[in-house]
Design a protein around this motif. Structure first.
Motif, short mmCIF file in Angstrom:
data_model
loop_
_atom_site.label_atom_id
_atom_site.label_comp_id
_atom_site.label_asym_id
_atom_site.label_seq_id
_atom_site.Cartn_x
_atom_site.Cartn_y
_atom_site.Cartn_z
N THR A 108 0.83 -1.21 0.00
CA THR A 108 0.00 0.00 0.00
C THR A 108 0.86 1.25 0.00
N ILE B 119 -5.73 -2.48 -2.97
CA ILE B 119 -4.46 -2.97 -2.41
C ILE B 119 -4.48 -2.87 -0.89
N CYS C 229 -4.47 -6.15 1.60
CA CYS C 229 -3.36 -6.32 2.55
C CYS C 229 -3.88 -6.40 3.98
#
Length: 299
Positions: free
Chosen positions: A243, A272, A276
């Motif tokens: 990120t 993203i 994550c």
């Protein structure tokens, strides 16, 4: 009500971006109950959040890209009724667990309506909308999820080990929220919605998010070290690396060309970041709940 456009505006896949809050609450829950886990997950991600999306879309009547829809179709009255129906279903599911969880779902739904309804329209206030959205999508949802997952009452509001991680989720959202508005400056300004991102400007939004996200990450690291183990703090930082890298590369692009602060890059950042965080909290849940050890032991 059943027009394709109405269902598109519910933006059910967009719930993926709010999934980390539920997973975090699940990871620290002492009473893992599969039926409660399913009810809370479905009520939030398939009914409550989509109801909020649909209701917001109905009153915004966006003509340009919105979160989860690059080309939003025109809204109809059916979308309004579909959003209300989804709210009712979510609250009804809440009663299966307890009335406090159902009440929390109702409160979230009412705040989300006040956010976009023209008679209140919290969205038009830059700092008020930023604080309320970050608090309710973060801390409030964390507490609501924790209550539902464990069949607890509002007594959890007095427990520091619940309030602290709840506030951490809001810290992350307060940092990232202006980034979700960065490509909508023209559309929001046209409606009179002076969002925080408009106030900050494009570069200011990046600076604000970078500082706020750094502070939130530091707070998460301290939390994992103090309440759990260093390995979780390290894993959290590693999971956030993609990120941070994307954010940095995107900022360099925007520095050269402000038009790169667009829908596509914003959605990629959201995807993203959510992926994550979801991966990390699933790992944290499996390790902290001893599920992995049970599976390895053959249970």
């Amino acid at each position: 009500m059943f027009k394709k456009s109405s269902w598109l505006h519910l933006r059910i896949p967009f719930s993926f971006f709010l999934l980390p809050v539920f997973l975090f609450a699940l990871a620290i829950s002492p009473n893992i109950n599969v039926s409660h886990m399913i009810i809370v997950f479905v009520a939030l991600h398939f009914f409550l959040y989509p109801a909020s999306n649909g209701y917001n879309s109905y009153f915004d009547k966006d003509e340009k890209s919105i979160g989860g829809l690059k080309h939003p179709p025109k809204v109809s009255k059916g979308l309004y009724y579909l959003a209300i129906l989804f709210d009712i279903i979510a609250i009804s599911m809440g009663f299966i667990i307890n009335w406090q969880f159902a009440l929390a779902l109702f409160i979230y739904g009412m705040v989300s309506k006040a956010y976009s309804h023209p008679s209140v329209r919290i969205k038009k206030y830059p700092f008020g909308s930023w604080f309320i959205a970050g608090f309710f999508q973060g801390a409030f949802t964390f507490i609501m999820s924790y209550m539902g997952l464990n069949d607890f009452s509002f007594r959890v509001l007095t427990l520091p080990h619940v309030i602290i991680p709840a506030l951490l989720t809001s810290l992350i959202l307060w940092g990232s929220y202006p980034m979700t508005q960065i490509y909508q400056h023209e559309e929001d300004a046209k409606r009179g919605d002076h969002t925080l991102s408009i106030k900050l400007g494009i570069k200011g939004t990046f600076y604000f998010t970078a500082i706020a996200f750094s502070l939130a990450s530091a707070a998460f690291v301290l939390y994992f070290i103090y309440y759990f183990q260093m390995k979780y703090a390290i894993a959290f930082l590693i999971s956030m690396a993609p990120t941070v890298i994307f954010f940095g590369v995107w900022f360099l692009k925007v520095n050269k060309n402000p038009e790169k602060a667009d829908f596509s890059h914003t959605m990629w950042l959201n995807l993203i970041s959510a992926t994550c965080l979801n991966a990390f909290f699933i790992y944290f849940f499996l390790k902290n709940s001893l599920v992995l050890q049970a599976l390895e032991a053959g249970f």
